[in-house]
Scaffold this motif. Structure first.
Motif, PDB file in Angstrom:
ATOM      1  N   ALA A  18       0.775  -1.305  -0.023  1.00  0.00           N
ATOM      2  CA  ALA A  18      -0.060   0.020  -0.004  1.00  0.00           C
ATOM      3  C   ALA A  18       0.894   1.190   0.183  1.00  0.00           C
ATOM      4  CB  ALA A  18      -0.950   0.121   1.061  1.00  0.00           C
ATOM      5  N   TRP A  19       2.034   1.320   0.857  1.00  0.00           N
ATOM      6  CA  TRP A  19       2.975   2.371   0.916  1.00  0.00           C
ATOM      7  C   TRP A  19       3.436   2.702  -0.538  1.00  0.00           C
ATOM      8  CZ3 TRP A  19       7.933   3.034  -0.038  1.00  0.00           C
ATOM      9  CH2 TRP A  19       8.530   4.352   0.203  1.00  0.00           C
ATOM     10  N   HIS A  20       3.821   1.678  -1.302  1.00  0.00           N
ATOM     11  CA  HIS A  20       4.620   1.753  -2.455  1.00  0.00           C
ATOM     12  C   HIS A  20       3.445   2.414  -3.327  1.00  0.00           C
ATOM     13  CE1 HIS A  20       8.646   0.117  -2.266  1.00  0.00           C
ATOM     14  NE2 HIS A  20       7.968  -0.668  -1.392  1.00  0.00           N
ATOM     15  N   TYR A  21       2.268   1.753  -3.634  1.00  0.00           N
ATOM     16  CA  TYR A  21       1.323   2.498  -4.453  1.00  0.00           C
ATOM     17  C   TYR A  21       0.773   3.745  -4.042  1.00  0.00           C
ATOM     18  CZ  TYR A  21       0.589  -2.113  -6.505  1.00  0.00           C
ATOM     19  OH  TYR A  21       0.507  -3.340  -7.438  1.00  0.00           O
ATOM     20  N   LEU A  22       0.944   4.086  -3.068  1.00  0.00           N
ATOM     21  CA  LEU A  22       0.149   5.472  -2.355  1.00  0.00           C
ATOM     22  C   LEU A  22       1.308   6.556  -2.612  1.00  0.00           C
ATOM     23  CD1 LEU A  22      -2.083   4.407   0.273  1.00  0.00           C
ATOM     24  CD2 LEU A  22      -2.725   5.145  -2.045  1.00  0.00           C
ATOM     25  N   SER A  23       2.566   6.202  -2.515  1.00  0.00           N
ATOM     26  CA  SER A  23       3.716   7.229  -2.609  1.00  0.00           C
ATOM     27  C   SER A  23       3.993   7.379  -4.086  1.00  0.00           C
ATOM     28  CB  SER A  23       4.766   6.660  -1.874  1.00  0.00           C
ATOM     29  OG  SER A  23       5.395   5.372  -2.467  1.00  0.00           O
ATOM     30  N   LEU A  32      -3.046   4.806  -7.435  1.00  0.00           N
ATOM     31  CA  LEU A  32      -3.766   5.386  -6.244  1.00  0.00           C
ATOM     32  C   LEU A  32      -5.122   4.253  -6.186  1.00  0.00           C
ATOM     33  CD1 LEU A  32      -4.922   7.399  -4.318  1.00  0.00           C
ATOM     34  CD2 LEU A  32      -5.749   8.603  -6.051  1.00  0.00           C
ATOM     35  N   PHE A  33      -5.442   3.936  -7.265  1.00  0.00           N
ATOM     36  CA  PHE A  33      -6.478   2.773  -7.503  1.00  0.00           C
ATOM     37  C   PHE A  33      -6.078   1.501  -6.657  1.00  0.00           C
ATOM     38  CE2 PHE A  33      -8.083  -0.813  -9.329  1.00  0.00           C
ATOM     39  CZ  PHE A  33      -9.554  -0.993  -9.112  1.00  0.00           C
ATOM     40  N   LEU A  34      -4.888   1.333  -6.885  1.00  0.00           N
ATOM     41  CA  LEU A  34      -4.289   0.007  -6.473  1.00  0.00           C
ATOM     42  C   LEU A  34      -3.865   0.249  -5.145  1.00  0.00           C
ATOM     43  CD1 LEU A  34      -1.960  -1.258  -9.363  1.00  0.00           C
ATOM     44  CD2 LEU A  34      -3.987  -2.512  -8.557  1.00  0.00           C
ATOM     45  N   GLY A  35      -3.570   1.370  -4.624  1.00  0.00           N
ATOM     46  CA  GLY A  35      -3.148   1.558  -3.185  1.00  0.00           C
ATOM     47  C   GLY A  35      -4.649   1.513  -2.265  1.00  0.00           C
ATOM     48  N   ALA A  91      -3.902  -9.530  -5.956  1.00  0.00           N
ATOM     49  CA  ALA A  91      -2.511  -9.805  -6.995  1.00  0.00           C
ATOM     50  C   ALA A  91      -3.116  -9.582  -8.439  1.00  0.00           C
ATOM     51  CB  ALA A  91      -1.999 -10.862  -6.766  1.00  0.00           C
ATOM     52  N   VAL A  92      -4.357 -10.170  -8.822  1.00  0.00           N
ATOM     53  CA  VAL A  92      -4.819 -10.233 -10.168  1.00  0.00           C
ATOM     54  C   VAL A  92      -4.992  -8.804 -10.547  1.00  0.00           C
ATOM     55  CG1 VAL A  92      -6.794 -10.886 -11.599  1.00  0.00           C
ATOM     56  CG2 VAL A  92      -5.850 -12.498  -9.971  1.00  0.00           C
ATOM     57  N   ARG A  93      -5.518  -7.707  -9.735  1.00  0.00           N
ATOM     58  CA  ARG A  93      -5.848  -6.531 -10.041  1.00  0.00           C
ATOM     59  C   ARG A  93      -4.474  -6.120 -10.372  1.00  0.00           C
ATOM     60  NH1 ARG A  93      -9.771  -4.326  -5.598  1.00  0.00           N
ATOM     61  NH2 ARG A  93     -10.208  -6.274  -4.655  1.00  0.00           N
ATOM     62  N   ALA A  94      -3.535  -6.172  -9.616  1.00  0.00           N
ATOM     63  CA  ALA A  94      -2.111  -5.517  -9.919  1.00  0.00           C
ATOM     64  C   ALA A  94      -1.367  -6.261 -10.962  1.00  0.00           C
ATOM     65  CB  ALA A  94      -1.350  -5.595  -8.294  1.00  0.00           C
ATOM     66  N   GLY A  95      -2.006  -7.345 -11.435  1.00  0.00           N
ATOM     67  CA  GLY A  95      -0.893  -7.777 -12.501  1.00  0.00           C
ATOM     68  C   GLY A  95       0.073  -8.597 -12.043  1.00  0.00           C
ATOM     69  N   VAL A  96       0.007  -9.097 -10.758  1.00  0.00           N
ATOM     70  CA  VAL A  96       1.047  -9.803 -10.263  1.00  0.00           C
ATOM     71  C   VAL A  96       0.664 -11.307 -10.373  1.00  0.00           C
ATOM     72  CG1 VAL A  96       2.272 -10.548  -8.005  1.00  0.00           C
ATOM     73  CG2 VAL A  96       1.648  -8.128  -8.206  1.00  0.00           C
ATOM     74  N   GLN A  97      -0.368 -11.629 -10.484  1.00  0.00           N
ATOM     75  CA  GLN A  97      -0.618 -13.201 -10.661  1.00  0.00           C
ATOM     76  C   GLN A  97      -1.664 -13.335 -12.001  1.00  0.00           C
ATOM     77  OE1 GLN A  97      -2.562 -14.959  -7.333  1.00  0.00           O
ATOM     78  NE2 GLN A  97      -0.557 -16.095  -7.004  1.00  0.00           N
TER      79      GLN A  97
END
Length: 97
Positions: A18-23, A32-35, A91-97
């Motif tokens: 969350a910190w990575h996405y929001l920063s 911002l959406f992923l955060g 993970a699916v939303r973020a494209g990680v899986q």
């Protein structure tokens, strides 16, 4: 590793994601959406009364999500499948899986 330790580690990694996405300075708003999605999953951990562990930063949001999933891989107990599913959906939303 106990169920609570697995969940605590996963929650700690999720907080890092969350910190990575929001920063990230992202004009398109994707980060911002992923955060916000990370914060939604954090809510599931909060409702399960999981206390987040302090974990090393994986260097990226994607790395942190992978580490969170890995933390729950061997976990058992009534809450673990629901928490694992929430992380897998993220993970699916973020494209990680």
């Amino acid at each position: 590793m106990t169920n609570s330790e697995s969940a605590s580690l996963a929650y700690g990694h999720l907080r890092n994601a969350a910190w990575h996405y929001l920063s990230i300075d992202d004009t398109a708003g994707d980060s911002l959406f992923l955060g916000a999605a990370c914060l939604d999953v954090e809510d599931a951990f909060e409702r399960a009364e999981v206390i987040p562990a302090l974990v090393d930063d994986e260097g990226s949001a994607e790395g942190a999500i992978k580490a969170a999933l890995l933390s729950l891989e061997d976990g058992r107990g009534p809450l673990v499948p629901a928490l694992r599913q929430a992380l897998a959906d993220l993970a699916v939303r973020a494209g990680v899986q």
